[in-house]
Structure formats: C-alpha cells, structure tokens
Design a protein around this motif. Sequence first.
Motif, mmCIF file in Angstrom:
data_model
loop_
_atom_site.group_PDB
_atom_site.id
_atom_site.type_symbol
_atom_site.label_atom_id
_atom_site.label_comp_id
_atom_site.label_asym_id
_atom_site.label_seq_id
_atom_site.Cartn_x
_atom_site.Cartn_y
_atom_site.Cartn_z
ATOM 1 N N ILE A 33 0.851 -1.191 0.000
ATOM 2 C CA ILE A 33 0.000 0.000 0.000
ATOM 3 C C ILE A 33 0.883 1.236 0.000
ATOM 4 C CG2 ILE A 33 -0.159 0.116 2.507
ATOM 5 C CD1 ILE A 33 -3.100 0.914 2.109
ATOM 6 N N GLY A 34 0.374 2.292 -0.574
ATOM 7 C CA GLY A 34 1.155 3.514 -0.614
ATOM 8 C C GLY A 34 0.930 4.355 0.623
ATOM 9 N N TYR A 35 1.820 5.289 0.872
ATOM 10 C CA TYR A 35 1.645 6.206 2.003
ATOM 11 C C TYR A 35 2.509 7.435 1.742
ATOM 12 C CZ TYR A 35 5.620 3.284 3.187
ATOM 13 O OH TYR A 35 6.763 2.568 3.109
ATOM 14 N N LEU A 36 2.093 8.555 2.346
ATOM 15 C CA LEU A 36 2.687 9.837 1.990
ATOM 16 C C LEU A 36 4.177 9.935 2.316
ATOM 17 C CD1 LEU A 36 -0.218 12.163 3.038
ATOM 18 C CD2 LEU A 36 0.723 11.896 0.753
ATOM 19 N N THR A 37 4.602 9.393 3.446
ATOM 20 C CA THR A 37 6.004 9.566 3.798
ATOM 21 C C THR A 37 6.919 8.847 2.807
ATOM 22 O OG1 THR A 37 5.619 7.807 5.400
ATOM 23 C CG2 THR A 37 5.807 10.024 6.255
ATOM 24 N N TYR A 38 6.422 7.773 2.188
ATOM 25 C CA TYR A 38 7.245 7.109 1.187
ATOM 26 C C TYR A 38 7.496 8.041 0.018
ATOM 27 C CZ TYR A 38 8.965 3.856 -2.245
ATOM 28 O OH TYR A 38 9.742 3.236 -3.179
ATOM 29 N N VAL A 39 6.448 8.770 -0.370
ATOM 30 C CA VAL A 39 6.580 9.708 -1.488
ATOM 31 C C VAL A 39 7.685 10.710 -1.180
ATOM 32 C CG1 VAL A 39 5.412 11.445 -2.854
ATOM 33 C CG2 VAL A 39 4.187 9.425 -2.127
ATOM 34 N N ILE A 40 7.670 11.224 0.044
ATOM 35 C CA ILE A 40 8.702 12.192 0.419
ATOM 36 C C ILE A 40 10.072 11.540 0.327
ATOM 37 C CG2 ILE A 40 9.552 13.708 2.211
ATOM 38 C CD1 ILE A 40 6.845 13.700 3.456
ATOM 39 N N TRP A 41 10.185 10.364 0.877
ATOM 40 C CA TRP A 41 11.470 9.707 0.991
ATOM 41 C C TRP A 41 12.018 9.320 -0.368
ATOM 42 C CZ3 TRP A 41 15.822 8.589 2.862
ATOM 43 C CH2 TRP A 41 16.435 7.346 2.715
ATOM 44 N N SER A 42 11.217 8.790 -1.247
ATOM 45 C CA SER A 42 11.812 8.255 -2.459
ATOM 46 C C SER A 42 11.628 9.128 -3.688
ATOM 47 C CB SER A 42 11.273 6.855 -2.726
ATOM 48 O OG SER A 42 10.104 6.944 -3.467
ATOM 49 N N PHE A 43 10.578 9.920 -3.735
ATOM 50 C CA PHE A 43 10.391 10.706 -4.955
ATOM 51 C C PHE A 43 11.410 11.818 -5.066
ATOM 52 C CE2 PHE A 43 7.176 8.042 -5.792
ATOM 53 C CZ PHE A 43 6.189 8.461 -6.664
ATOM 54 N N ILE A 44 11.970 12.236 -3.953
ATOM 55 C CA ILE A 44 12.969 13.292 -4.021
ATOM 56 C C ILE A 44 14.195 12.762 -4.745
ATOM 57 C CG2 ILE A 44 14.203 12.795 -1.877
ATOM 58 C CD1 ILE A 44 13.072 16.232 -3.161
ATOM 59 N N ASN A 45 14.293 11.430 -4.868
ATOM 60 C CA ASN A 45 15.438 10.825 -5.515
ATOM 61 C C ASN A 45 15.260 10.610 -6.998
ATOM 62 O OD1 ASN A 45 17.538 10.484 -3.815
ATOM 63 N ND2 ASN A 45 16.756 8.616 -2.898
ATOM 64 N N GLN A 46 14.147 10.998 -7.549
ATOM 65 C CA GLN A 46 13.922 10.780 -8.981
ATOM 66 C C GLN A 46 14.409 11.973 -9.780
ATOM 67 O OE1 GLN A 46 13.304 7.895 -9.579
ATOM 68 N NE2 GLN A 46 12.853 7.518 -7.442
ATOM 69 N N PRO A 47 14.862 11.721 -11.014
ATOM 70 C CA PRO A 47 15.387 12.832 -11.811
ATOM 71 C C PRO A 47 14.303 13.643 -12.504
ATOM 72 C CG PRO A 47 15.596 10.811 -13.038
ATOM 73 C CD PRO A 47 15.029 10.435 -11.693
ATOM 74 N N TYR A 48 13.155 13.772 -11.897
ATOM 75 C CA TYR A 48 12.099 14.518 -12.566
ATOM 76 C C TYR A 48 11.568 15.592 -11.648
ATOM 77 C CZ TYR A 48 12.141 10.394 -15.521
ATOM 78 O OH TYR A 48 12.530 9.371 -16.326
ATOM 79 N N ARG A 49 11.349 16.782 -12.236
ATOM 80 C CA ARG A 49 10.778 17.888 -11.465
ATOM 81 C C ARG A 49 9.430 17.507 -10.888
ATOM 82 N NH1 ARG A 49 13.661 22.666 -13.211
ATOM 83 N NH2 ARG A 49 15.592 22.069 -12.194
ATOM 84 N N SER A 50 8.656 16.779 -11.666
ATOM 85 C CA SER A 50 7.308 16.439 -11.202
ATOM 86 C C SER A 50 7.381 15.582 -9.958
ATOM 87 C CB SER A 50 6.541 15.700 -12.301
ATOM 88 O OG SER A 50 7.280 14.554 -12.709
#
Lengths: 361, 290, 321
Positions: free
Chosen positions: B235-252
């Motif tokens: 399942i997804g959760y908001l803190t994961y987004v913070i933790w891992s999306f900051i590591n993606q090479p995309y502005r979005s």
Amino acid sequence: MLKTKSTHSLRAIVGASVLALSVTGMSAQTSAFARDLNIAETGSTLLYPLFNLWVPAYTHSHPQLRINTQGTGSGTGISEAISGVAQIGASDAYMSNMQVKQHPNVLNIPLAISAQTVNYNIPGLNKIHLKLSGPVLAGIYDNHIRYWDAPAIAKLNPGVHLPHHLITPIHRTDGSGDTFIFSQYLSFSTPAWNSRVGYGTTISWPAVPGGLGALGNPGMVQSAAQTRYSIAYIGVSFAKEVARAHLGTALLKNRAGRFLLPTKKTVEAAANQLVNKTPKDERISLVFAPGAQSYPIINYEYAIVNDHQANPQMAAALRDFLNWTVDLRGGNSRHFLRQVRFIALPARISALSRSQIAKIH
Amino acid sequence: MSRPFKPSRIAQRKFFSGIGWIFALASFLLVSGPLVDILYTVFRKGMSAISLNLFTHVTNGISGGLLNAITGTLILVSGALVFAAPIGILAGVYLSEFGRSRYAKLVRFLDDVLTGVPSIVLGYFSYVTLVIGMGWQFSVLAGSITLAIMVVPYIARFTEIAFLQVPNSLREAGYALGFRELTVILRIALPLALPGILTGVLFAIAISLGETAPLIYTAGWSNFLWNGRLIHEPIGYLTYVIWSFINQPYRSAHALAFAAAFLIILMVLVINVGLSILLKRRRPVRPAQR
Amino acid sequence: MKLRPFRMALVLVTSLIPLALLAILVFLARYSWPALTFNGWHFLFGHTWSLGNLYADPVVRRGHLVPIGANYGILVFIVGTLLTSAIALIIAIPVSLGVAIFLAEGIGNHLRTVLSFLVELLAAVPSVVYGLWGYAVLTPLVARTIGPLLRSLFGFLPFFSGPIGSGYGLLAASIVLALMVVPIIAATVRDALAQVPSEMKEAAYALGATHFEVVRRAMLPMVRSNIIGACILGLGRALGETMAVLMVSGGALNYFPSNIYSPITTMASFIVSQLDSALQDPTGMAVRSLAEIALILFIISVITNIIARLLTGTPRNVSTI
C-alpha cells in the motif's frame, strides 16, 4: 448516563471520517484500484526511469494489468525478487555464483544496455573533458592520488591547467548497480584495487578523509554539484541532470588505450565485442570490453525474475510484458531508449533473453 | 550602620538580566525561524503539484496525484489504531486503577522503554517476523501492527493520566451505591477520562502520520488504491513519497515529494490544534506524584 | 483478593506491551547471535566495515560461513552517533532552556498558548521532512554561511578549522537533531517552570532579585531533575533518529571525522542505507551484523531510558513527550 459533550463530538468525528473515507473510496476511478494481477517491480534507480516510461505505455494496451514500480537499488531488487516479495527485480548487477547456487531457479534477464559516466565539479574545468583512466580513478578513490594536479592526472591531460586542490571522491551509500560496474572498471583495470577492494554492489570504500556517500543517482548529482573539486560516478540516464548541474564529464581510457565518451557508437561497439561471449544464463560483465571504439563502463540492465510464479496467469502476464520490453518495436525501440540514453540489445542477446523468459511458469 | 549604596552592582545585575532575556528571545527566534522556513520551503516547492489532481489521481511512478498515498496513510493509521487503541486504553486503565503492584510498575517502565526503541529497529523486526517469517509480504497488516507497537505506549500513558485525574470521591460514591468495579470504571470514570484518552489517540495519530522507516519495510509501496486485502498487498503512504520521490530525476517527482510533505504537516497541524483545544478544556489538575 | 475476570482480562491485555518489547529483544538477540559470536569485541572497536567480496565464494572463518574479506567493525558509526547526539544536545540544551524561560516567564498568557504551539509544532514535523529541508536548504546554508562563520569565529580550534566541503556532515546532522530535540526539552521545562510554587518566586522578588534572576536562581534549580530527565529523553530521541540524519550526514565510511564539517554516519542511518546491500550476502552474515547494530542501539536506548527514569521519578506530563 454520564454522556458528556465530548462523547457526542467523538461520535460525530468518527461518523464523519467513516463517511469521508467511503466517499473517497467510491468516487475514485475504479481503474485506479489494484487488481489481482499486480506486478511489483523494484530495484535499480538506473533502470527506474525507463520502467516508468514503459509501464504507462504497456498498461495502456493491457488495462487489466497493474505494474508497480519502485526505485530502491539493485541490491533490494535482487533480494526481493529472490524472496518473492517483488516479481521483477531490476538490477544493474547480475547475481553472484553463490547466489545462483542457492537460488538456481532465478533468472537474470537483460532488458537493455546502459552506461555510466564519471563526472566532476572543478571550477573552470567543467566545460572540457578531462582524460581519466581506471588506475587513476582507483588511486583517487583509495587515497593515493589526493590532488587534482597530481602527476598521474597531469600526465593524461597535458596542457590543462589543473588546480592544486584536494579531490573529494563521492560514492554511493546504498547497494547500487552503479557501484557494481564502477568498481568493476577499477578492478579490471587495476590489479591492486582488485586484490585490496574488489567489486560489488557495495564495497568497503577505502578511507578518504572528506569522501562523501550519496543516496541514489540524484544524490550523486546533488552532492557533486554542491561540492567543488569533487568526482562522482553517475548513470547515463541522468545525463540531463548532470548537464543541468553543469558538471564535467570525463573521457575514460578503455582497454585498448583510447579515451572515449559514452555515445551510441562507443557503447554499441563495446556491447558487440561481448555478444558472442555472453553465456546462456546471460551473467557477464560488459565492463572494460576490448576493442578500440569500446566505451569501458557499460552493462546489461537485468530483470531478476523467479522462474516459478504464484500462478499461471501471473507467469503469462510476466512473459508477455518482458517479451514486449526486449522487442525492438516495443520496449527496446528508439522512442523509449533514447530518452534514457540506453541502447537496444543486440539480436543474439534479445534472443537469449527471450529463451530465458520462456522459462517463466 | 547601613551599607553604602552600590549603583554599579545593581546596574551590572540589570545588565546581565537583560542579556538573559535577550538570550531567551533569541533562542525562541532561533528555533521558530527554521520551523517557519520548513513550512515555507515545503509549501513553495510543493506548490506546482498542489491542485485538485492531487486528490483525485493516483501516482504513476513519477507524477500524477497522491490519492493512493493519502488514502493509504489514512488506512494504515486507522489500522494501527484498531490494534493500539483497545490495548492502550485497557492497559492505561489497568495502570491507573491497579497501578500500585510491582507488576504494574514493571509494565510502566517497559512501556517507557518501548517509546525509546528506534523506529528502524521496529521496522526491521517486523520485516523479518511478519513480512518474511509469517509470509505476509508487504501488507497493510504488517504496517498497521508495526505502527501500533510504536504508538500503544503513548495511548496507555495518556489513558492512565486521564483516569488518575478522575477524583476518587466519585469512585467511592459509586462503590457506596453498590456498583461493581467494572461499572465504576466504565460508567463513572471513563466518561470523565474520555478527553484525555482522546488526546492520547490524537497524539498517536500524529506520530504515526509522520513515520517512514517502519513502513518502508512492512507496507512496501503501491501506485494504486487499496483493494481491501490485508496481506500480500502493498500500500502507498505519503512519507514514502517524500522519501523516495525526491530521488527521482524529474521535477514532477520532486514537486510531489514536497506536496506530500505539505499534506502531512497540514494533517499533523490540524491534529495539534485539536489537541490544544482539548487540553484547554481539561481541568488543570496535575497528576499525583508517585 | 479473589481473582476477578475483569482484572485478569486487563492484566492479559496490558501484558501485550511488555510482550512486544520482549519479542523484539529476543528476536534481535537470536537473529544476530551468529554475528555476535563471529564478530566478538572487534565489532565495537574495529573501524572498517566491509561486506567482503560478495561475488567470490564464501569461506569458513571462526566456524562461520562468511564472504572473503568480511570484516564488521562499527566504531566509526558509534563515534558518528555519539558525536551527533552530543553536539545536538550541546546546541539544544541552552536553546531549549532559553525557549522555556521565554515561554514560561517572558510573555503573557495569551501569547503563551500560540507561541508554545509553534514550538510544539517542531516536534510534529516528520523526520523525513526534516531530512528533505536539510537536503534542500540546510546543507547549502552550512556550506556557504554557517560553516564559514563558525570557522572565522572558532577557527583557532582544530575542530572548527579545515575544509568545509559540501555541507553534508556532522554539523548539518547535529543542527537537524537539535531542532528535533528542542521541543522535547523546552516543553518539559516550560511546564515544570509553570509548576514552581509562587511562594518561591515571591520570596526571591522580596530579596530584590530581577525577574531574570528569579528565574535563574530560584526557579531553575528547583526543576533541575526535570531538566536532566528531559535531556536524557532528548538524547534517546537523537540516538534513534534515522531518516533526517541519513539525508544530511554525508555517509562517511571507514574514516573518522576530522572536524565539525566532516561527513559522518550514525548507527541508525547506517542500518537503513546498508540493508539492501546486506541482503545480497548469500551467507546472511551481513544482515545479522546489521541486526547486531540494531541490538546495540536497542540496548543503548534502554540504558538511557533507565537513567531518565531514575533521575526524574515518574511525573508524567500530559502535554509533553
């Protein structure tokens, strides 16, 4: 009895939240719900951007399938594919002999070929391409070569005014396929490094005072951009970020002694050198390939998959998806690969991959 | 003979006292500055992702909305409460009503120790025992249980304090009227302790909203809305987004990470406001020293 | 007393809490036992952490199957953990006292609620958001402003001189930890100050003390045990903090920090960053060594909790944690 106001408000709160949750649940698009056929992909941050291009395109024509992607690192990809927590483990590194012995039913399937650049942040020199070699990089990362104007570096770059400044080498802290191929380049080109440090998705980096560890490829870019006189190894799919951060890219010395940048020509040349040497299980390193035009740091991007899946439908879905990814008209087409600067699998390799994919049941 | 008046000494003391107050004020500013900056940074960088889309679409790897993460967070937190609230409240009742025994003192101590366990240790423990050991894989159940273990001590504490604040005279009146122990606790003490219990629950919610490490290894991640399965379904959760999306090479992806951070802070803010309102409503009776 | 079913039910349910704690401890101990016997005391004093050559065949050493070259030593991480927590507390304690004094005595009742709320909000920010802010804002700030400032002020001390680097390191990690610890100490001390009986304050005033002197000499000494207890709780939080530190600490491996700007690694953040790599080890010794780190962290947190309780007795404040 003693019903207080707080009991009433408590009920109101609970009721409202239940209502809100169910309304949210019901009004969400039904296509956004997870279905029974969920494929979980996790692993290499180098392969992650490509998977995120593939997944929307493929599921557009296969709407009953759900594919979850995660960029967690090659190490996680391998271990979660082995333990079955993920169906596809993306990895820049193949499994070791010991791992294969322990888990003989896990396949290493190349999906594309990627490369790696060595980047640096030297004020004034980021626009030119410095020439660096495996032994020099090994010297930098194990603290033998400490300054940018060291004789070893100056010899490779005559005529370039190198500053007298300490080098800050940056490495990956997480278990990383990028570390795997970079350390292979150092090991294959420098016997001293091979015997003292070796290669792997994680290695015991020699102590360089001030040396930084960064998280993920983006962390490498960010740390290099923020640290002057630093050097880092970054996957080629992050070339745009590297350009945006104005980092310099090095010309690397290959086995034949030539200094090259990773272009489609040089990467393909290296790949072609090793096509015939690739064994049936496709576990082979493409690093430091022979040939005058071969770029020295390239690798197969693997999908680590257990050949025995939970049920036939999952196996069929996986086979279909993976076959699409290695197809030149599907995932391996220029349209996708160009965006991440990967190259397509040579014909013999994609045939080998397909024969491995066929084993998934 | 009176002592001679020494103006310089008084002036010196006043001066140092003034310095003291300046220091106090400066400390406050030093601390609220970063807080304001955090809120501002999160808002500014997440702005580009904040739109109605956030609440109506799911994540698709690097962009999209946050609906799956928002609902996932709410589900995980609710799941945690399902386990933690009954256990915590009952434990709190035990500690307050029967709290003089040696066993109760031991439990209270271990309760405190549990709050000090680093969250990564809990996450790793659950990974090996629940995710792999029990074969649940990444699942809502594993995530909820782990969060529950984290927050149950807080609920127990707050419940205990809430019950301690109920005056004994009321209990004695109940006994005098012939009620059983159970009735006295449930019908007389509980309604009065309810605000305090609620405080504990809200506190637990605030803590679990912001946790990452325990969930990374138990809930996994999903780009989709939950389909109701308790195990074998990440399942997804908001803190994961913070933790891992900051590591993606995309502005979005970066914008989504900051937007998720903004949402979490907003939720915790709302809960904190609720907490302070509840606290103000309580009678200012301090718990008895033990 | 007769055994009553209600009471029994309560006891059973309550026991789930210590049971959970015990389960964690037992699990960690059993799982890391092979690592404990393989590593011995060298674990605590060795300053090289190497998973060995994961691509060569493992060998048998000291009765265990391990990768060639495997050598687990965590002194670097212990130093990193202790240094960050110590510096965080050195920053946080005086600042928290200042904040507490400001909130308890410096302002009127109306402002007090709002401003206290602001400080408590610091505790509410999730640690991963601190990491995010640290990564985006604090590390460049340390590299460009705070570092040079410290160096110009204290550069005569070797700890503050030397290269400042990228901003990722001990200083950034300590600042982030300090921000997380301040609300704990400040809220506790503020509440404790509010409980000081007014007779003490009035007596001090009667002796001619200024307002600040009343606070400093009459009130603070009375709440000393609360302060110490809160500091220990703050220490416990700092020791176990993972995500925020991971994102700003710079990930140093195999070397000790030479100055305050140097990259470091803490035990908790090391577990998170190494778990995937450790899972690659076919012998499993790497993961068990990580579990050993977790065990040591667990023991440290138990010890700090024991000390905290011994120093504060058991007053449990509602509005603070």
